[in-house]
Design a protein around this motif. Structure first.
Motif, PDB file in Angstrom:
ATOM      1  N   ASP A 182      33.195 -27.665 -22.356  1.00 51.08           N
ATOM      2  CA  ASP A 182      33.436 -29.099 -22.581  1.00 51.08           C
ATOM      3  C   ASP A 182      33.549 -29.844 -21.263  1.00 51.08           C
ATOM      4  N   ASN A 218      37.743 -19.945 -27.461  1.00 54.93           N
ATOM      5  CA  ASN A 218      37.240 -20.350 -26.150  1.00 54.93           C
ATOM      6  C   ASN A 218      37.889 -21.632 -25.664  1.00 54.93           C
ATOM      7  N   THR A 219      38.873 -22.130 -26.404  1.00 55.56           N
ATOM      8  CA  THR A 219      39.473 -23.429 -26.104  1.00 55.56           C
ATOM      9  C   THR A 219      40.774 -23.257 -25.339  1.00 55.56           C
ATOM     10  N   ASN A 220      40.934 -24.059 -24.277  1.00 55.85           N
ATOM     11  CA  ASN A 220      42.188 -24.110 -23.536  1.00 55.85           C
ATOM     12  C   ASN A 220      43.038 -25.220 -24.132  1.00 55.85           C
ATOM     13  N   ILE A 221      44.278 -24.896 -24.462  1.00 51.97           N
ATOM     14  CA  ILE A 221      45.113 -25.847 -25.182  1.00 51.97           C
ATOM     15  C   ILE A 221      46.555 -25.773 -24.698  1.00 51.97           C
ATOM     16  N   ASN A 263      43.723 -31.126 -29.167  1.00 49.72           N
ATOM     17  CA  ASN A 263      43.020 -30.009 -29.816  1.00 49.72           C
ATOM     18  C   ASN A 263      42.383 -29.049 -28.812  1.00 49.72           C
ATOM     19  N   GLY A 264      42.540 -29.364 -27.525  1.00 46.37           N
ATOM     20  CA  GLY A 264      42.065 -28.469 -26.479  1.00 46.37           C
ATOM     21  C   GLY A 264      40.644 -28.743 -26.040  1.00 46.37           C
ATOM     22  N   LEU A 265      40.296 -28.169 -24.898  1.00 52.78           N
ATOM     23  CA  LEU A 265      38.947 -28.287 -24.328  1.00 52.78           C
ATOM     24  C   LEU A 265      38.513 -26.924 -23.813  1.00 52.78           C
ATOM     25  N   SER A 266      37.278 -26.582 -24.040  1.00 53.65           N
ATOM     26  CA  SER A 266      36.718 -25.348 -23.474  1.00 53.65           C
ATOM     27  C   SER A 266      36.200 -25.636 -22.071  1.00 53.65           C
ATOM     28  N   ASN A 321      44.995 -19.917 -24.859  1.00 54.09           N
ATOM     29  CA  ASN A 321      43.606 -19.797 -25.303  1.00 54.09           C
ATOM     30  C   ASN A 321      43.558 -19.717 -26.812  1.00 54.09           C
ATOM     31  N   TYR A 324      43.870 -34.297 -24.693  1.00 53.85           N
ATOM     32  CA  TYR A 324      43.077 -33.809 -25.824  1.00 53.85           C
ATOM     33  C   TYR A 324      43.866 -32.686 -26.500  1.00 53.85           C
TER      34      TYR A 324
END
Length: 359
Positions: free
Chosen positions: A258, A334-337, A252-255, A331, A250
């Motif tokens: 998510d 709030n998204t890990n990418i 675009n990253g996931l929090s 970060n 993913y």
């Protein structure tokens, strides 16, 4: 320790920016507060005038372990970068102008350097009976060099160093040792960050872009191919690799939130189950994850995995900082990418092949 930054009309935005820069390094150790009452700008200040600004704010606040530093534009009568008030060591000033004379392209960081130097002197040398003993008369690359020849400031900015004698003097002061060690650790990190900001070399510009491929094999080994060399990436089998694959998938990253949603949770557990688990079932893993979510430990566990991955990436590919930047989990809010450029990814693993076909 609380530090009040007092600004004049020209340094207000600078004070805000310096607080934003320093706060992450001194979090829970130093609280920086910006005084909202601006001081009129002057072209020239006597030291009595400069210290009087801090003293008046101190009288208004009147709290122990609070320090008052005036950031100002203009000249000062003794032409110092900064000084504490030797009659009241909770008060100090830092001059913010004329850095162009020393070819410093980012003066904010040089000012931040002198701010944390003077704060350290205010806190840890306030019992020093002879003020001149705080500083080294000869420049040795320590933050407490006097720099009577002002151009020599470049050496201490480049060294990002506090010498052993100064550390020993601080250790000998009647302060809590654990708190002092935490402060000095934060100080050292801030000094290094300042040095990097002022003197950062653009390796990219000199050597060009590093040509590499990040390869995920069918059995989920992870390798970097760079200059015809194969460099193994040290991410452990199990949940670490499952998390890393999810974030590669993913783009675009996931929090963390998510990952608690049914869709992403089952996919994450599925990657873990298919590749690394032989004596469990999806039902068991799902119930375990739901239990962690209910106990509010699931996100903490993901955060711990992310930290382990980044530590291992820092160690295993330390010779390739440009590649590190693209692989370290970052970060974005709030998204890990994982900011890996898509053209750099070459995958033979089914989970990532499915992603590429779906794009």
């Amino acid at each position: 320790m609380t530090v009040h930054l007092i600004a004049d009309q020209k340094t207000a935005m600078l004070a805000t920016s310096i607080i934003q820069f320093l706060t992450p390094y001194f979090n829970h150790i130093v609280t920086f507060l910006q005084d909202d009452q601006l001081v009129p700008t002057r072209p020239y200040w006597t030291w009595d005038q400069l210290f009087d600004v801090g003293k008046r704010r101190k009288i208004m606040n009147n709290q122990e372990n609070h320090y008052y530093v005036f950031l100002f534009e203009g000249e000062n009568e003794h032409n110092w970068f900064a000084s504490l008030d030797y009659t009241d060591r909770q008060v100090a000033f830092v001059q913010c102008s004329y850095w162009e004379d020393f070819d410093i392209s980012k003066p904010k960081y040089a000012i931040a350097y002198h701010l944390i130097t003077i704060i350290t002197a205010m806190k840890y040398f306030k019992h020093e009976k002879i003020p001149s003993k705080i500083y080294h008369n000869r420049s040795i690359g320590c933050m407490f060099d006097f720099t009577g020849v002002k151009s020599e400031v470049i050496y201490k900015l480049k060294s990002a160093h506090i010498c052993q004698d100064c550390i020993q003097k601080i250790a000998d002061q009647p302060f809590n040792k654990t708190e002092t060690l935490a402060y000095l650790t934060s100080l050292k990190q801030a000094l290094e960050a300042i040095k990097d900001e002022i003197f950062r070399i653009n390796w990219h510009q000199i050597f060009g872009e590093v040509d590499f491929k990040f390869i995920v094999t069918e059995d989920m080994n992870m390798i970097i191919q760079v200059d015809n060399k194969l460099v193994p990436v040290d991410i452990s089998n199990g949940r670490e690799k499952a998390l890393f694959i999810m974030l590669l998938k993913y783009k675009n990253g996931l929090s963390y939130a998510d990952f608690e949603k049914e869709r992403y949770l089952k996919e994450y557990l599925g990657i873990y189950l298919r590749n690394f688990v032989s004596q469990s079932s999806m039902k068991d893993l799902y119930l375990q994850a739901k239990n962690e979510i209910e106990r509010k430990t699931f996100r903490k566990n993901l955060h711990a995995l992310k930290s382990k991955i980044n530590r291992k990436l820092n160690a295993s590919i330390s010779n390739y900082p440009e590649i590190q930047k693209q692989l370290l989990i970052d970060n974005n809010g709030n998204t890990n990418i994982i900011p890996l450029c898509e053209k750099k990814l070459e995958s033979y693993h089914e989970d990532l092949i499915i992603r590429q076909e779906a794009c």
